[in-house]
Motif scaffolding. Structure first.
Motif, mmCIF file in Angstrom:
data_model
loop_
_atom_site.group_PDB
_atom_site.id
_atom_site.type_symbol
_atom_site.label_atom_id
_atom_site.label_comp_id
_atom_site.label_asym_id
_atom_site.label_seq_id
_atom_site.Cartn_x
_atom_site.Cartn_y
_atom_site.Cartn_z
ATOM 1 N N GLY A 204 1.315 -1.203 0.279
ATOM 2 C CA GLY A 204 -0.180 -0.261 -0.588
ATOM 3 C C GLY A 204 0.617 1.705 -0.217
ATOM 4 N N VAL A 205 2.112 0.935 0.548
ATOM 5 C CA VAL A 205 2.767 2.593 0.389
ATOM 6 C C VAL A 205 3.500 2.800 -0.802
ATOM 7 C CG1 VAL A 205 5.361 3.704 1.795
ATOM 8 C CG2 VAL A 205 3.659 1.914 3.315
ATOM 9 N N VAL A 206 3.825 1.791 -1.536
ATOM 10 C CA VAL A 206 4.111 1.946 -2.884
ATOM 11 C C VAL A 206 2.723 2.684 -3.483
ATOM 12 C CG1 VAL A 206 4.774 1.202 -4.733
ATOM 13 C CG2 VAL A 206 5.798 -0.007 -2.733
ATOM 14 N N ALA A 207 1.277 2.049 -3.485
ATOM 15 C CA ALA A 207 0.496 1.617 -4.635
ATOM 16 C C ALA A 207 -0.242 3.388 -4.269
ATOM 17 C CB ALA A 207 -0.526 0.627 -4.293
ATOM 18 N N VAL A 208 -0.426 3.970 -3.276
ATOM 19 C CA VAL A 208 -0.779 4.774 -3.078
ATOM 20 C C VAL A 208 -0.057 6.531 -3.909
ATOM 21 C CG1 VAL A 208 -1.824 7.198 -1.575
ATOM 22 C CG2 VAL A 208 -1.529 4.647 -1.057
ATOM 23 N N PRO A 209 1.530 6.465 -3.950
ATOM 24 C CA PRO A 209 1.937 7.125 -4.435
ATOM 25 C C PRO A 209 1.822 6.924 -5.638
ATOM 26 C CG PRO A 209 3.185 6.145 -3.185
ATOM 27 C CD PRO A 209 1.915 5.919 -2.680
ATOM 28 N N ALA A 210 2.069 5.682 -6.615
ATOM 29 C CA ALA A 210 1.739 4.858 -7.904
ATOM 30 C C ALA A 210 0.769 5.807 -8.353
ATOM 31 C CB ALA A 210 1.704 3.809 -7.692
ATOM 32 N N LEU A 211 -0.576 5.175 -7.714
ATOM 33 C CA LEU A 211 -1.688 5.722 -7.896
ATOM 34 C C LEU A 211 -2.149 7.395 -8.496
ATOM 35 C CD1 LEU A 211 -4.488 5.569 -8.468
ATOM 36 C CD2 LEU A 211 -5.279 5.869 -6.417
ATOM 37 N N GLY A 212 -0.715 8.283 -7.916
ATOM 38 C CA GLY A 212 -0.765 9.608 -7.632
ATOM 39 C C GLY A 212 0.223 9.574 -9.225
ATOM 40 N N ALA A 213 1.470 8.898 -9.249
ATOM 41 C CA ALA A 213 1.744 9.171 -10.430
ATOM 42 C C ALA A 213 0.879 8.964 -11.929
ATOM 43 C CB ALA A 213 3.176 8.067 -10.376
ATOM 44 N N LEU A 214 0.225 8.539 -11.962
ATOM 45 C CA LEU A 214 -0.665 7.733 -12.881
ATOM 46 C C LEU A 214 -1.282 8.774 -13.011
ATOM 47 C CD1 LEU A 214 -1.592 4.284 -12.528
ATOM 48 C CD2 LEU A 214 -0.001 5.132 -14.523
ATOM 49 N N ALA A 215 -2.200 9.611 -12.231
ATOM 50 C CA ALA A 215 -3.054 10.608 -12.076
ATOM 51 C C ALA A 215 -2.768 11.672 -12.514
ATOM 52 C CB ALA A 215 -3.635 10.210 -10.664
ATOM 53 N N TRP A 216 -1.496 11.682 -12.975
ATOM 54 C CA TRP A 216 -0.958 13.393 -13.678
ATOM 55 C C TRP A 216 -1.048 13.148 -15.218
ATOM 56 C CZ3 TRP A 216 1.216 17.359 -11.870
ATOM 57 C CH2 TRP A 216 1.549 17.727 -10.963
ATOM 58 N N LEU A 217 -1.593 11.824 -15.791
ATOM 59 C CA LEU A 217 -1.108 11.476 -17.468
ATOM 60 C C LEU A 217 -2.174 12.368 -17.932
ATOM 61 C CD1 LEU A 217 -0.840 8.194 -17.176
ATOM 62 C CD2 LEU A 217 0.784 9.986 -17.957
ATOM 63 N N PRO A 218 -3.210 12.244 -17.469
ATOM 64 C CA PRO A 218 -4.531 13.472 -18.072
ATOM 65 C C PRO A 218 -4.468 14.380 -17.748
ATOM 66 C CG PRO A 218 -5.533 12.412 -16.329
ATOM 67 C CD PRO A 218 -4.398 11.812 -16.265
ATOM 68 N N LEU A 219 -3.832 15.308 -16.919
ATOM 69 C CA LEU A 219 -3.695 17.338 -16.634
ATOM 70 C C LEU A 219 -3.317 17.594 -17.451
ATOM 71 C CD1 LEU A 219 -2.938 16.112 -12.141
ATOM 72 C CD2 LEU A 219 -5.627 16.394 -14.012
ATOM 73 N N ALA A 220 -3.449 18.915 -17.230
ATOM 74 C CA ALA A 220 -1.649 20.395 -17.979
ATOM 75 C C ALA A 220 -0.592 19.618 -17.411
ATOM 76 C CB ALA A 220 -3.049 21.361 -17.023
ATOM 77 N N GLY A 221 0.482 20.461 -18.683
ATOM 78 C CA GLY A 221 1.682 19.708 -18.408
ATOM 79 C C GLY A 221 1.671 21.337 -17.895
ATOM 80 N N PRO A 222 3.681 21.762 -18.211
ATOM 81 C CA PRO A 222 4.353 22.895 -17.722
ATOM 82 C C PRO A 222 3.962 23.822 -18.902
ATOM 83 C CG PRO A 222 5.490 21.232 -18.954
ATOM 84 C CD PRO A 222 3.968 20.466 -19.230
#
Length: 552
Positions: free
Chosen positions: A223-241
């Protein structure tokens, strides 16, 4: 359910079967030290230190410290954690007014952490306690953000993240969801530590009990790994720099004129501050005429750029008009305006080069004990520094969405950026970018400016908008929709940014959901606190009259 260890446990075993140390062998000083180190770790996660992974270590340490403890012990451990965290985090509040306001604010805010520690202790005996504990974190932050005198949300877990996997979650559930994810990851890390420690206490570590504990530790670490991993995937559809993608662009100039000196008396040089911003704008106009800078569509000045009321002082009005005419664009001026009545107003004024002053925004959340003094005689008993505030600022009533050069911008002033509702209001009202007018001269060369900039970075991701920060003395910045900093000034210097910025109208999930993620997580946390009490009540044997057990 894991079999009971051979030693006698005086406190009830948690429902998940993890053994608890007997009361006689607990080490309260050790627990206190863990809580204190956890608070310090959380402080180091915030700017200027920005050791972001330590944001997880803080909640993990507090969870370990309170695990299996009674409510009273949890209150103490939470207080220790809060003091270790807030005393260094808020040290800037006493930089020019002495230690008392700093200590008073830190101790008061630490009381909320005491309640948090007590709540974590209560849920620590429940199954799935890392989940309930994370919800309790959100509930505690929700109360602290609103109560008393409008609350003080500074130092919420989610505001520590300026990059990385957790930050993306701001676009889906705002700061509360980021706080929840950090606290959940910390709770899972604590669960792994507790499980591994518990496995060592079994007489047969390779038996069923030991295997169950190790299996639990492995699941917690997953779970310690899974929660931030989910956050990393959540970046994909978001606006960039990119500052220019996502909508029609406007050329925006940010002016940091600087102040004569740091400290509370910066406004003793009110005309010098105004002249600094006028002269810096005139210099930009000269650069534009020489072709060395782009012609801006709008110019942003910071809070307190004119502490002389331009409505009543013709010289101040003439100076601002001269700057606006020279640059050929409307200027958002941060001014202190007389009225209504005995009050003064912290006001953003759109100053057109042709028509002069137009739309205004009056700060909706003036800072108690800084911009106004409630119960002045009471607080004067503790410190005569309250009399430095000679007149109280009033509260504005309208949302800070202003039209400049045909675009809608969302103005929030200084500390207002930390309040969720004030920022969401301007975006809901159609702001294509967010402007933070601020004045940090009263906090000197401290971490306050960097901490405040971090909040703007979270807001950029939360709403998918570029955030423009205009500070009187720094830090001014242009923050891209992904939270990255495109331009940034230094403290106590004069600086100018000119950037093309897209006026975006896309709506993030966080904007659509508004405060509902916080409401739901708070309800989950409060429910987790009530369940153990209900269970204890049901287990209490009835007395002869049908009530509780007859006292001995």
């Amino acid at each position: 359910m894991v079999a009971a260890p051979p030693t006698v446990v005086e406190d009830p075993t948690p429902v998940d079967g993890t053994p608890v140390l007997p009361t006689r062998v607990r080490r309260p000083l050790w627990r206190t030290a863990v809580a204190a180190l956890g608070g310090l770790a959380l402080f180091l996660a915030f700017p200027e230190h920005s050791l972001l992974p330590l944001a997880v270590v803080g909640p993990a340490a507090l969870a370990v410290a309170v695990r299996g403890e009674r409510l009273r012990s949890g209150l103490w451990l939470g207080l220790v954690f809060g003091l270790a965290f807030l005393l260094p985090l808020l040290s800037w509040t006493g930089i020019y007014v002495g230690a008392f306001p700093w200590l008073a604010l830190s101790v008061y805010q630490s009381l909320f952490f005491a309640v948090l520690g007590g709540g974590l202790a209560v849920v620590s005996r429940s199954r799935w306690w890392p989940l309930w504990g994370a919800a309790v974190w959100v509930a505690d932050e929700a109360v602290r953000s609103r109560w008393i005198l409008g609350g003080f949300p500074w130092g919420r877990l989610g505001l520590s993240q300026t990059e990385g996997p957790f930050l993306s979650l701001a676009a889906y559930g705002g700061v509360p969801l980021v706080s929840f994810a950090i606290a959940l990851t910390g709770g899972l890390l604590a669960a792994a530590v507790v499980a591994l420690t518990g496995a060592r206490r079994w007489t047969a570590p390779h038996g069923a009990g030991g295997r169950d504990a190790l299996r639990g530790a492995a699941l917690a670490l997953a779970g310690v790994v899974a929660v931030p991993a989910l956050g990393a995937l959540a970046w994909l559809p978001l606006a960039g720099p990119s500052l220019t993608e996502g909508g029609p662009t406007s050329t925006v100039a940010v002016i940091q004129g600087n102040v004569p000196r740091a400290g509370l008396d910066f406004n003793a040089q009110r005309r010098a501050v105004l002249d600094n911003h006028v002269s810096t704008t005139l210099e930009l106009a000269d650069a534009v005429s020489r072709g060395e800078a782009a012609q801006p569509d709008m110019v942003i000045w910071p809070e307190n750029s004119s502490d002389i009321d331009p409505y009543q002082n013709s010289d101040a009005a003439a100076a601002i008009t001269r700057a606006a005419e020279a640059i050929g664009a409307p200027v958002l001026v941060g001014a202190v305006v007389e009225g209504p009545g005995r009050f003064i107003s912290n006001t953003g004024i759109v100053w057109d080069p042709v028509t002069g002053p137009g739309q205004t925004y009056v700060k909706r959340h003036p800072v108690p004990l800084a911009e106004y003094i409630p119960a002045r005689s009471f607080f004067r008993f503790f410190s005569d520094k309250v009399d430095l505030v000679t007149r109280d600022f009033t509260k504005g009533t309208r949302v800070g969405t202003l039209e400049m050069a045909g675009r809608q911008i969302g103005d929030v002033i200084c500390f207002e950026v930390v309040y969720d509702g004030l920022v969401s209001d301007v975006v809901d009202a159609g702001a294509g970018m967010i402007v933070v007018q601020t004045n940090n001269a009263t906090f000197g060369y401290t971490d306050e400016s960097a901490q405040q900039l971090a909040m703007s970075r979270v807001r950029a991701v939360e709403y998918g908008r570029t955030v423009v920060v205009a500070a009187t003395s720094g830090i001014s910045a242009v923050v891209a929709p992904d939270g990255s900093v495109a331009r940034q000034s230094e403290l106590f210097t004069s600086d100018v940014f000119v950037e093309d910025i897209a006026q975006r109208d896309q709506r993030t999930v966080a904007e659509r959901l508004d405060a509902w993620p916080e409401y739901l997580l708070t309800a989950l946390g409060l429910g987790a606190l009530l369940v153990p009490a209900v269970r204890r009540r049901r287990r209490t044997p009835a007395g002869p009259d049908g009530g509780g057990a007859v006292p001995a």
